[in-house]
Design a protein around this motif. Structure first.
Motif, PDB file in Angstrom:
ATOM      1  N   MET A   1     -23.541 -30.700   5.392  1.00 13.33           N
ATOM      2  CA  MET A   1     -22.260 -31.310   5.002  1.00 13.33           C
ATOM      3  C   MET A   1     -21.504 -31.842   6.223  1.00 13.33           C
ATOM      4  N   ALA A   2     -20.549 -32.671   5.926  1.00 10.89           N
ATOM      5  CA  ALA A   2     -19.808 -33.336   7.004  1.00 10.89           C
ATOM      6  C   ALA A   2     -18.994 -32.345   7.840  1.00 10.89           C
ATOM      7  N   TRP A   3     -18.698 -31.194   7.245  1.00 10.57           N
ATOM      8  CA  TRP A   3     -17.824 -30.257   7.946  1.00 10.57           C
ATOM      9  C   TRP A   3     -18.577 -29.335   8.900  1.00 10.57           C
ATOM     10  N   THR A   4     -19.917 -29.320   8.789  1.00 12.82           N
ATOM     11  CA  THR A   4     -20.641 -28.321   9.579  1.00 12.82           C
ATOM     12  C   THR A   4     -20.445 -28.524  11.076  1.00 12.82           C
ATOM     13  N   TRP A   5     -20.396 -29.800  11.516  1.00 12.45           N
ATOM     14  CA  TRP A   5     -20.230 -30.033  12.959  1.00 12.45           C
ATOM     15  C   TRP A   5     -18.905 -29.477  13.430  1.00 12.45           C
ATOM     16  N   PHE A   6     -17.926 -29.587  12.533  1.00 12.00           N
ATOM     17  CA  PHE A   6     -16.582 -29.109  12.866  1.00 12.00           C
ATOM     18  C   PHE A   6     -16.595 -27.591  13.066  1.00 12.00           C
ATOM     19  N   PHE A   7     -17.307 -26.904  12.161  1.00 15.17           N
ATOM     20  CA  PHE A   7     -17.352 -25.447  12.285  1.00 15.17           C
ATOM     21  C   PHE A   7     -18.257 -25.020  13.424  1.00 15.17           C
ATOM     22  N   ARG A   8     -19.268 -25.847  13.710  1.00 18.21           N
ATOM     23  CA  ARG A   8     -20.130 -25.521  14.831  1.00 18.21           C
ATOM     24  C   ARG A   8     -19.347 -25.632  16.156  1.00 18.21           C
ATOM     25  N   LEU A   9     -18.460 -26.638  16.199  1.00 18.59           N
ATOM     26  CA  LEU A   9     -17.592 -26.774  17.371  1.00 18.59           C
ATOM     27  C   LEU A   9     -16.812 -25.495  17.612  1.00 18.59           C
ATOM     28  N   GLY A  10     -16.578 -24.760  16.533  1.00 23.08           N
ATOM     29  CA  GLY A  10     -15.800 -23.529  16.619  1.00 23.08           C
ATOM     30  C   GLY A  10     -16.574 -22.376  17.218  1.00 23.08           C
ATOM     31  N   SER A  11     -17.859 -22.575  17.474  1.00 23.13           N
ATOM     32  CA  SER A  11     -18.639 -21.484  18.040  1.00 23.13           C
ATOM     33  C   SER A  11     -18.635 -21.567  19.562  1.00 23.13           C
ATOM     34  N   PRO A  12     -17.993 -20.600  20.234  1.00 28.04           N
ATOM     35  CA  PRO A  12     -17.892 -20.652  21.696  1.00 28.04           C
ATOM     36  C   PRO A  12     -19.255 -20.719  22.370  1.00 28.04           C
ATOM     37  N   LYS A  13     -20.210 -19.962  21.833  1.00 35.40           N
ATOM     38  CA  LYS A  13     -21.515 -19.904  22.477  1.00 35.40           C
ATOM     39  C   LYS A  13     -22.198 -21.268  22.430  1.00 35.40           C
ATOM     40  N   TRP A  14     -22.189 -21.853  21.234  1.00 35.57           N
ATOM     41  CA  TRP A  14     -22.806 -23.177  21.061  1.00 35.57           C
ATOM     42  C   TRP A  14     -22.149 -24.192  21.986  1.00 35.57           C
ATOM     43  N   PHE A  15     -20.822 -24.165  22.007  1.00 30.87           N
ATOM     44  CA  PHE A  15     -20.107 -25.151  22.815  1.00 30.87           C
ATOM     45  C   PHE A  15     -20.382 -24.947  24.302  1.00 30.87           C
ATOM     46  N   TYR A  16     -20.392 -23.674  24.719  1.00 26.64           N
ATOM     47  CA  TYR A  16     -20.620 -23.371  26.127  1.00 26.64           C
ATOM     48  C   TYR A  16     -21.933 -23.973  26.597  1.00 26.64           C
ATOM     49  N   GLN A  17     -22.967 -23.802  25.756  1.00 20.93           N
ATOM     50  CA  GLN A  17     -24.291 -24.282  26.168  1.00 20.93           C
ATOM     51  C   GLN A  17     -24.386 -25.794  26.153  1.00 20.93           C
ATOM     52  N   ILE A  18     -23.883 -26.419  25.068  1.00 22.18           N
ATOM     53  CA  ILE A  18     -24.010 -27.871  24.950  1.00 22.18           C
ATOM     54  C   ILE A  18     -23.170 -28.565  26.032  1.00 22.18           C
ATOM     55  N   ALA A  19     -21.980 -28.015  26.314  1.00 20.82           N
ATOM     56  CA  ALA A  19     -21.114 -28.621  27.337  1.00 20.82           C
ATOM     57  C   ALA A  19     -21.767 -28.511  28.704  1.00 20.82           C
ATOM     58  N   GLY A  20     -22.469 -27.406  28.931  1.00 14.83           N
ATOM     59  CA  GLY A  20     -23.157 -27.225  30.198  1.00 14.83           C
ATOM     60  C   GLY A  20     -24.243 -28.269  30.392  1.00 14.83           C
ATOM     61  N   ARG A  21     -24.887 -28.644  29.274  1.00 14.50           N
ATOM     62  CA  ARG A  21     -25.940 -29.650  29.379  1.00 14.50           C
ATOM     63  C   ARG A  21     -25.360 -31.046  29.604  1.00 14.50           C
ATOM     64  N   TRP A  22     -24.220 -31.321  28.964  1.00 19.65           N
ATOM     65  CA  TRP A  22     -23.626 -32.671  29.099  1.00 19.65           C
ATOM     66  C   TRP A  22     -22.966 -32.887  30.451  1.00 19.65           C
ATOM     67  N   GLN A  23     -22.445 -31.812  31.011  1.00 19.88           N
ATOM     68  CA  GLN A  23     -21.568 -31.912  32.173  1.00 19.88           C
ATOM     69  C   GLN A  23     -22.047 -32.825  33.290  1.00 19.88           C
ATOM     70  N   PRO A  24     -23.308 -32.646  33.781  1.00 21.17           N
ATOM     71  CA  PRO A  24     -23.746 -33.508  34.896  1.00 21.17           C
ATOM     72  C   PRO A  24     -23.731 -34.991  34.536  1.00 21.17           C
ATOM     73  N   TRP A  25     -24.090 -35.312  33.288  1.00 25.37           N
ATOM     74  CA  TRP A  25     -24.132 -36.717  32.880  1.00 25.37           C
ATOM     75  C   TRP A  25     -22.729 -37.309  32.848  1.00 25.37           C
ATOM     76  N   ILE A  26     -21.786 -36.540  32.324  1.00 23.52           N
ATOM     77  CA  ILE A  26     -20.421 -37.051  32.249  1.00 23.52           C
ATOM     78  C   ILE A  26     -19.844 -37.233  33.648  1.00 23.52           C
ATOM     79  N   TRP A  27     -20.131 -36.272  34.525  1.00 21.94           N
ATOM     80  CA  TRP A  27     -19.668 -36.408  35.915  1.00 21.94           C
ATOM     81  C   TRP A  27     -20.253 -37.658  36.558  1.00 21.94           C
ATOM     82  N   GLY A  28     -21.545 -37.914  36.316  1.00 18.94           N
ATOM     83  CA  GLY A  28     -22.196 -39.097  36.875  1.00 18.94           C
ATOM     84  C   GLY A  28     -21.508 -40.367  36.422  1.00 18.94           C
ATOM     85  N   LEU A  29     -21.302 -40.471  35.085  1.00 17.12           N
ATOM     86  CA  LEU A  29     -20.630 -41.651  34.532  1.00 17.12           C
ATOM     87  C   LEU A  29     -19.237 -41.813  35.134  1.00 17.12           C
TER      88      LEU A  29
END
Lengths: 245, 149
Positions: A1-29
């Motif tokens: 459902m459309a809301w699942t991403w929203f609730f997944r955002l609410g998971s600290p563990k999930w966010f911590y890991q995904i943000a860690g993966r994105w971080q170098p790319w965003i810094w580069g840009l």
């Protein structure tokens, strides 16, 4: 459902890991964007017909001022989401915004004042625009102080969120201050509704700088948020496992 | 949306609305004081007090700047859409002071038409363009501020 991403955002563990993966790319840009914008603005763009090279402060001042308001709106919206849905992540995000927003506000105030001395003839005057931007700085400082004043994390979250939401009325005041009242600060050169009163050769580097400042905000807020997550989830299973590894 | 969340949503929206109304009323009541300066038309309408330190602002009318050759005394006329006001000053004007430029002066009204300034600030406008564009605009008959005189 459309809301699942929203609730997944609410998971600290999930966010911590995904943000860690994105971080170098965003810094580069961010670094690419800031370098292109700076070189274009300082060396390639023409000087202003009237102010000369003094006008080049626009490439720092306008993005900083824009982001100081943008950050506040984001902070207030996520505070509201936190209050309504009782979402831990939204509170943590909101809390992570204020130090960065305060830095942008200070940068806008300092660059503006350095430009004001040679242009207006004074560093500071209490006109509507300058004063409301100064109030924004105090709102950010108050938000940080209020959050840190309480030992109970839930009380701290709620009181900081309420301050963030109440303070959002200052944002339209800053934006319209130069139209509602007589002020020393000039009206906006950039606005969505009208043709910009800045020449195209100067507009492009300015837009690049504004976009890069937004990326810079994301690059800054992710590590703050990840630190907050680690600190507040320090008793949870996954953080302990990660530390022990 | 669940009932209790909806209730909290309304509480948040209500708070923002209430605070906006309150701040709006305060700003409306204070608008005279928030304005940084009086316009020449306000002065003519008698809104500005005499013999009290105030600020006035307007565009410097081209051709009205009169400099005393022996002292620093200078006088010029500022204008908004309707009215004129003569400003007297005896100090160094800011670099960006030019005819056609907006200025904000601090000082006192000596009468309804004359203002004795103790400081003059230049007010910059929102137009940014390269020198070539400014030259082209001027050649096509558009009045421009001059950098050098």
């Amino acid at each position: 459902m459309a809301w699942t991403w929203f609730f997944r955002l609410g998971s600290p563990k999930w966010f911590y890991q995904i943000a860690g993966r994105w971080q170098p790319w965003i810094w580069g840009l961010t670094l690419i964007g800031l370098s292109v914008g700076t070189v274009w603005g300082l060396f390639i763009a023409p000087p202003d017909y009237y102010q000369g090279d003094l006008a080049r402060i626009i490439y720092i001042h306008v993005p900083a001022a824009y982001l100081s308001m943008f950050t506040y709106v984001i902070m207030a919206v996520s505070a509201a989401i936190g209050l309504i849905w009782r979402m831990k992540m939204a509170f943590m995000f909101s809390i992570s915004c204020s130090p960065i927003g305060a830095a942008f506000t200070l940068l806008a105030l300092v660059t503006g004042s350095l430009w004001g001395k040679p242009t207006w003839g004074t560093y500071w005057v209490f006109d509507a625009r300058l004063t409301s931007e100064l109030i924004l700085l105090f709102l950010y400082l108050g938000h940080m102080a209020l959050y840190n004043a309480s030992d109970d994390i839930k009380t701290a979250d709620k009181s900081a969120a309420i301050l963030a939401i109440v303070g959002v009325v200052n944002i339209p005041i800053i934006h319209y201050s130069v139209e509602w009242w007589n002020s020393l600060h000039q009206p906006a050169s950039l606005s969505k509704l009208a043709k910009p009163s800045i020449d195209e050769s100067m507009l492009w580097p300015l837009l690049i700088m504004i976009f890069s400042f937004k990326l810079f905000f994301i690059s800054m807020v992710l590590p703050w948020l990840r630190n907050n997550i680690l600190w507040r989830e320090r008793d949870s299973q996954w953080v302990r496992e990660m530390i022990e590894k | 949306m669940k009932k209790h969340r909806q209730k909290r949503l309304y509480a948040v929206l209500g708070t923002v609305f209430g605070v906006s109304v309150a701040v709006g009323l305060v700003l409306f009541a204070l608008s005279e004081n928030i304005n940084l300066f009086y316009k020449p038309s306000d002065v003519e309408a008698g809104k500005a007090p005499l013999d009290k330190t105030i600020k006035v602002g307007g565009l410097v009318v081209p051709g009205t700047v009169v400099r005393n050759t022996e002292t620093l005394d200078v006088s010029f006329v500022i204008r908004d859409n309707q009215s004129d006001l003569k400003v007297h000053f005896n100090d160094v004007l800011p670099d960006l002071f030019k005819e056609g430029q907006g200025i904000v002066a601090t000082g006192q009204l000596t009468d309804q038409q004359n203002f004795k300034a103790s400081s003059v600030l230049a007010k910059h406008d929102e137009n940014y363009m390269p020198p070539e564009v400014a030259r082209a605009l001027e050649e096509s008959g558009h009045p421009m501020k001059k950098k050098n005189d």
